[in-house]
Design a protein around this motif. Structure first.
Motif, PDB file in Angstrom:
ATOM      1  N   ALA A  40       0.845  -1.194   0.000  1.00 40.73           N
ATOM      2  CA  ALA A  40       0.000   0.000   0.000  1.00 40.73           C
ATOM      3  C   ALA A  40       0.879   1.242   0.000  1.00 40.73           C
ATOM      4  O   ALA A  40       2.088   1.174   0.213  1.00 40.73           O
ATOM      5  CB  ALA A  40      -0.914   0.006   1.226  1.00 40.73           C
ATOM      6  N   ARG A  53       3.024  -5.402   3.803  1.00 41.71           N
ATOM      7  CA  ARG A  53       1.802  -5.846   4.479  1.00 41.71           C
ATOM      8  C   ARG A  53       1.849  -5.605   5.994  1.00 41.71           C
ATOM      9  O   ARG A  53       0.829  -5.357   6.621  1.00 41.71           O
ATOM     10  CB  ARG A  53       1.545  -7.319   4.177  1.00 41.71           C
ATOM     11  CG  ARG A  53       0.233  -7.816   4.728  1.00 41.71           C
ATOM     12  CD  ARG A  53      -0.101  -9.228   4.242  1.00 41.71           C
ATOM     13  NE  ARG A  53      -1.350  -9.662   4.810  1.00 41.71           N
ATOM     14  CZ  ARG A  53      -2.545  -9.341   4.354  1.00 41.71           C
ATOM     15  NH1 ARG A  53      -2.669  -8.590   3.284  1.00 41.71           N
ATOM     16  NH2 ARG A  53      -3.635  -9.767   4.948  1.00 41.71           N
ATOM     17  N   PRO A  70      -3.399   0.499  -2.918  1.00 40.07           N
ATOM     18  CA  PRO A  70      -4.351   1.186  -2.046  1.00 40.07           C
ATOM     19  C   PRO A  70      -3.641   2.288  -1.254  1.00 40.07           C
ATOM     20  O   PRO A  70      -2.447   2.173  -0.940  1.00 40.07           O
ATOM     21  CB  PRO A  70      -4.844   0.092  -1.101  1.00 40.07           C
ATOM     22  CG  PRO A  70      -4.364  -1.193  -1.649  1.00 40.07           C
ATOM     23  CD  PRO A  70      -3.248  -0.906  -2.594  1.00 40.07           C
ATOM     24  N   VAL A  72      -3.555   4.436   2.257  1.00 38.02           N
ATOM     25  CA  VAL A  72      -3.979   4.553   3.646  1.00 38.02           C
ATOM     26  C   VAL A  72      -3.375   5.833   4.198  1.00 38.02           C
ATOM     27  O   VAL A  72      -2.250   6.193   3.861  1.00 38.02           O
ATOM     28  CB  VAL A  72      -3.584   3.320   4.499  1.00 38.02           C
ATOM     29  CG1 VAL A  72      -4.344   2.088   4.038  1.00 38.02           C
ATOM     30  CG2 VAL A  72      -2.095   3.061   4.482  1.00 38.02           C
ATOM     31  N   ALA A  81      -3.205  -1.304   8.191  1.00 33.98           N
ATOM     32  CA  ALA A  81      -3.659  -1.288   6.791  1.00 33.98           C
ATOM     33  C   ALA A  81      -4.127  -2.643   6.284  1.00 33.98           C
ATOM     34  O   ALA A  81      -5.120  -2.727   5.562  1.00 33.98           O
ATOM     35  CB  ALA A  81      -2.552  -0.751   5.887  1.00 33.98           C
ATOM     36  N   ILE A  85      -7.695  -3.220   4.181  1.00 37.07           N
ATOM     37  CA  ILE A  85      -7.522  -3.490   2.752  1.00 37.07           C
ATOM     38  C   ILE A  85      -8.068  -4.866   2.399  1.00 37.07           C
ATOM     39  O   ILE A  85      -8.724  -5.033   1.372  1.00 37.07           O
ATOM     40  CB  ILE A  85      -6.045  -3.318   2.337  1.00 37.07           C
ATOM     41  CG1 ILE A  85      -5.675  -1.829   2.402  1.00 37.07           C
ATOM     42  CG2 ILE A  85      -5.795  -3.881   0.946  1.00 37.07           C
ATOM     43  CD1 ILE A  85      -4.199  -1.536   2.227  1.00 37.07           C
ATOM     44  N   ASP A  86      -7.845  -5.852   3.258  1.00 40.42           N
ATOM     45  CA  ASP A  86      -8.404  -7.186   3.019  1.00 40.42           C
ATOM     46  C   ASP A  86      -9.932  -7.150   3.005  1.00 40.42           C
ATOM     47  O   ASP A  86     -10.568  -7.796   2.170  1.00 40.42           O
ATOM     48  CB  ASP A  86      -7.905  -8.186   4.065  1.00 40.42           C
ATOM     49  CG  ASP A  86      -6.442  -8.527   3.898  1.00 40.42           C
ATOM     50  OD1 ASP A  86      -5.850  -8.219   2.837  1.00 40.42           O
ATOM     51  OD2 ASP A  86      -5.866  -9.109   4.849  1.00 40.42           O
ATOM     52  N   ARG A  89     -11.001  -5.491  -0.328  1.00 43.42           N
ATOM     53  CA  ARG A  89     -10.776  -6.365  -1.488  1.00 43.42           C
ATOM     54  C   ARG A  89     -11.834  -7.457  -1.582  1.00 43.42           C
ATOM     55  O   ARG A  89     -12.123  -7.943  -2.670  1.00 43.42           O
ATOM     56  CB  ARG A  89      -9.383  -6.977  -1.425  1.00 43.42           C
ATOM     57  CG  ARG A  89      -8.306  -5.987  -1.793  1.00 43.42           C
ATOM     58  CD  ARG A  89      -6.936  -6.604  -1.783  1.00 43.42           C
ATOM     59  NE  ARG A  89      -5.953  -5.622  -2.237  1.00 43.42           N
ATOM     60  CZ  ARG A  89      -4.668  -5.719  -1.991  1.00 43.42           C
ATOM     61  NH1 ARG A  89      -4.183  -6.757  -1.322  1.00 43.42           N
ATOM     62  NH2 ARG A  89      -3.840  -4.788  -2.435  1.00 43.42           N
ATOM     63  N   SER A  95     -14.788  -1.520  -3.248  1.00 42.79           N
ATOM     64  CA  SER A  95     -13.358  -1.185  -3.291  1.00 42.79           C
ATOM     65  C   SER A  95     -12.993  -0.318  -4.495  1.00 42.79           C
ATOM     66  O   SER A  95     -12.097   0.520  -4.398  1.00 42.79           O
ATOM     67  CB  SER A  95     -12.500  -2.446  -3.257  1.00 42.79           C
ATOM     68  OG  SER A  95     -12.688  -3.211  -4.416  1.00 42.79           O
TER      69      SER A  95
END
Length: 183
Positions: A40, A53, A70, A72, A81, A85-86, A89, A95
């Motif tokens: 990200a 990650r 993405p 943040v 994050a 994000i998960d 997605r 999204s």
């Protein structure tokens, strides 16, 4: 040659998650590297960085070289994050509308939509709120309306604030056009 010193030097790189260095006599050195992956873009205090990650900063310049990632925003957003994000997605209908996930007071998230509206998510119940938002949008086309904000922090109600002037939306943040001020 010291394999442990070589490993330490390699692992000091922001791009290397782990390294294994082995010396085989008489003259062979074997190096195995596990790279970190860009996950990200993190914005804080006007600075943009690529993070992995786990939220570790990998690079703070040439952000456009990583393609679409993405965004943040805020203090502590890097460490949290992966979770948001998960969740996003897993909801492609939502999204694709998200410009950024903004960390508020290092405890909860707001989602900034491409048109400038904010979705205020409840602390600790982001998954349920996102699922509920997607369901409401599928039924009512809520996110297609000129919104200023959708407050989902209360479990028993949804508070919608309409944008008084659809042309007066917040301009989008484009991290690929931002240049690092690091010298």
């Amino acid at each position: 040659f010291s394999p442990s010193e070589a490993r330490a030097r390699l692992e000091a790189s922001a791009w290397i998650e782990s390294a294994h260095v082995e010396r085989r006599l008489p003259g062979t050195i074997i190096v195995r590297i596990k790279e970190r992956r860009a996950f990200a873009i993190w914005q804080r205090e006007g600075q943009f960085s690529i993070i992995d990650r786990e939220g570790r900063v990998m690079q703070s310049d040439n952000l456009g070289a990583f393609g679409p990632l993405p965004l943040v925003v805020g203090l502590g957003a890097n460490a949290a994050a992966a979770g948001i994000i998960d969740l996003l997605r897993a909801q492609p209908s939502l999204s694709g509308r998200i410009e950024a996930a903004v960390r508020v007071s290092e405890r909860r998230w707001n989602l900034r939509l491409m048109g400038g509206a904010d979705i205020l998510l409840p602390e600790g119940h982001e998954a349920a709120a996102i699922t509920r938002l997607v369901e409401i949008h599928a039924r009512e086309r809520l996110l297609d309306r000129p919104l200023a904000a959708v407050d989902m922090r209360l479990p028993d109600r949804l508070v919608v604030r309409m944008n008084p002037s659809p042309s007066a939306v917040t301009p989008p943040i484009n991290p690929t056009q931002v240049r690092s001020t690091r010298g």
